[in-house]
Design a protein around this motif. Sequence first.
Motif, mmCIF file in Angstrom:
data_model
loop_
_atom_site.group_PDB
_atom_site.id
_atom_site.type_symbol
_atom_site.label_atom_id
_atom_site.label_comp_id
_atom_site.label_asym_id
_atom_site.label_seq_id
_atom_site.Cartn_x
_atom_site.Cartn_y
_atom_site.Cartn_z
ATOM 1 N N UNK A 248 0.821 -1.218 0.000
ATOM 2 C CA UNK A 248 0.000 0.000 0.000
ATOM 3 C C UNK A 248 0.853 1.266 0.000
ATOM 4 N N UNK A 249 2.164 1.119 -0.195
ATOM 5 C CA UNK A 249 3.051 2.286 -0.213
ATOM 6 C C UNK A 249 2.544 3.317 -1.218
ATOM 7 N N UNK A 250 2.409 4.543 -0.745
ATOM 8 C CA UNK A 250 1.960 5.634 -1.600
ATOM 9 C C UNK A 250 0.464 5.774 -1.736
ATOM 10 N N UNK A 251 -0.304 4.783 -1.273
ATOM 11 C CA UNK A 251 -1.758 4.863 -1.364
ATOM 12 C C UNK A 251 -2.313 5.761 -0.253
ATOM 13 N N UNK A 252 -3.263 6.579 -0.584
ATOM 14 C CA UNK A 252 -3.951 7.441 0.377
ATOM 15 C C UNK A 252 -2.970 8.127 1.330
ATOM 16 N N UNK A 253 -2.080 8.955 0.782
ATOM 17 C CA UNK A 253 -1.062 9.604 1.614
ATOM 18 C C UNK A 253 -1.623 10.556 2.656
ATOM 19 N N UNK A 254 -2.899 10.932 2.507
ATOM 20 C CA UNK A 254 -3.500 11.788 3.544
ATOM 21 C C UNK A 254 -3.594 11.069 4.879
ATOM 22 N N UNK A 255 -3.460 9.756 4.868
ATOM 23 C CA UNK A 255 -3.459 8.986 6.110
ATOM 24 C C UNK A 255 -2.041 8.506 6.393
ATOM 25 N N UNK A 256 -1.272 9.384 7.024
ATOM 26 C CA UNK A 256 0.075 9.043 7.484
ATOM 27 C C UNK A 256 1.030 8.691 6.344
ATOM 28 N N UNK A 257 0.898 9.383 5.235
ATOM 29 C CA UNK A 257 1.822 9.237 4.105
ATOM 30 C C UNK A 257 1.742 7.898 3.392
ATOM 31 N N UNK A 258 0.679 7.145 3.634
ATOM 32 C CA UNK A 258 0.488 5.910 2.889
ATOM 33 C C UNK A 258 0.945 4.665 3.626
ATOM 34 N N UNK A 259 0.828 3.527 2.924
ATOM 35 C CA UNK A 259 0.961 2.224 3.543
ATOM 36 C C UNK A 259 2.271 1.933 4.231
ATOM 37 N N UNK A 260 3.363 2.584 3.835
ATOM 38 C CA UNK A 260 4.640 2.284 4.469
ATOM 39 C C UNK A 260 4.641 2.633 5.956
ATOM 40 N N UNK A 261 3.638 3.378 6.418
ATOM 41 C CA UNK A 261 3.534 3.716 7.840
ATOM 42 C C UNK A 261 2.338 3.048 8.513
ATOM 43 N N UNK A 262 1.732 2.067 7.855
ATOM 44 C CA UNK A 262 0.476 1.495 8.344
ATOM 45 C C UNK A 262 0.654 0.191 9.115
ATOM 46 N N UNK A 263 1.736 0.025 9.845
ATOM 47 C CA UNK A 263 1.935 -1.246 10.555
ATOM 48 C C UNK A 263 0.837 -1.499 11.582
ATOM 49 N N UNK A 264 0.376 -0.439 12.261
ATOM 50 C CA UNK A 264 -0.625 -0.621 13.311
ATOM 51 C C UNK A 264 -1.987 -1.021 12.739
ATOM 52 N N UNK A 265 -2.566 -0.253 11.800
ATOM 53 C CA UNK A 265 -3.869 -0.688 11.261
ATOM 54 C C UNK A 265 -3.793 -1.989 10.471
ATOM 55 N N UNK A 266 -2.647 -2.263 9.822
ATOM 56 C CA UNK A 266 -2.524 -3.536 9.108
ATOM 57 C C UNK A 266 -2.556 -4.697 10.081
#
Length: 452
Positions: A248-266
């Motif tokens: 999800x890297x780069x997807x929906x960057x309005x939410x914490x700059x995208x998937x590369x930062x989504x460890x918690x919700x993932x």
Amino acid sequence: MTAATSRRTVLTAAVAVAAAGLASPALAATPSSHGAQAPTRPVDNRAWTSAADWRSGAADGVRVLAGRRPGVTIGHASGRTDYTDPHLKTTTRYEYARWTGPRHRLSVPATEVIASWNADTPTGTWVEIELTGTYSDGTETPWYVMGRWTSGDDARRDIRRTSVDDQSDGKSSIWTDTFSIDEPASGLRLVSYRLRLSLYRRPGSRAAPTVWRVGAMGSDVPDRYSVPASTPGLVRELAVPRYSQEIHAGQYPEYDNGGEAWCSPTSSQMIIEYWGRRPTAEQLAWVAPGTVDPQVCHAARHTFDYQYDGCGNWPFNAAYAATYPDLQGVVTRLGSLTDLETLVRAGIPVITSQSFLKEELTGAGYGTSGHLMTVIGFTAEGDVVANDPASPNDEAVRRVYRRSEWETIWLRTKRKGADGKILSGTGGVCYLYFPAHPSPAQRRALAAVGVR
């Protein structure tokens, strides 16, 4: 794994530096379920979930809902207020009712307290969770806001869920979602607290939020760079879905700059689906067609903290999990991998928070200032089987990590960075998601690690 967790590390590092030099007593030893000596858990958990719990508090306009899942909701408005949303830049009038919990005396005078809550917030409604307490010197804290939360994000009718910065009285401060004593080395501790719920809706509306669970975890974890190794006691692996944040890297960057930062919700989404829940097609309609694992994007959107500017707010993740039918979510600290074995044995996977250099976790292939993974089992050698969302694809998510390395990077409170500087560790922080009505075995396992 990157942006949001780095911001948390900056905040908690300040707390760790303040704690430097604290002479902490050794933990007392108690027998574990395997006959070895396990450290006493320096954690106090208290939650209000039953009808009797809710009736023990002071009601100001709320009414208690009994039945299979007790809670509190608005009975009648006890007041009105104008709320200026700092993120939407709008001011809206709401009516509210309040529940104030009884004073809880901590069995472990605490340097940190983290609140958790589970609630249903129909469109246009929201809840505020506050904490006040008494210090060991007899003085009182102010009422601190621990979160303003709604499950929705309709900008026309919902507030932006948010933590609240710049809260301090010179003795303690709120760091996003955590109450922290400013100078633990002084010996000052929080010895008791009360929680307050404010339930909001627009005047004239018949919609109302319902809170099923509220509680807090207080802790005083000794400063430590490492921990004693626990003895392996379980061979089991749970069938938890595998999702990569990296696709999800780069997807929906309005939410914490995208998937590369989504460890918690993932990680949250993996366990939500392990329990058989997932977003509906209607809920996922906003995600671009063809997106792989759109439910991960949905989890990121609905855990996003508009003040923290990230998806890594711990209680917000637990609250998101509890928006699914008959699930509960709690943030706590555990004391060893023996605790994780107790939960996995009962079929409960665990999301853990850790930070480490690349060379400190064999096989990870990266280092991180803060990252969430899901522990799903243990090998015959006692090593940890984890679903690591920082993987290139879903198939690569399942990892096996060395037990001793894992235990240290998860349970330590201090570590050294690549430049030798002292940094903070989470001291065993984890999320637990489990059914609203656990089985007897699950209930016993939760009680064994201090959660009810």
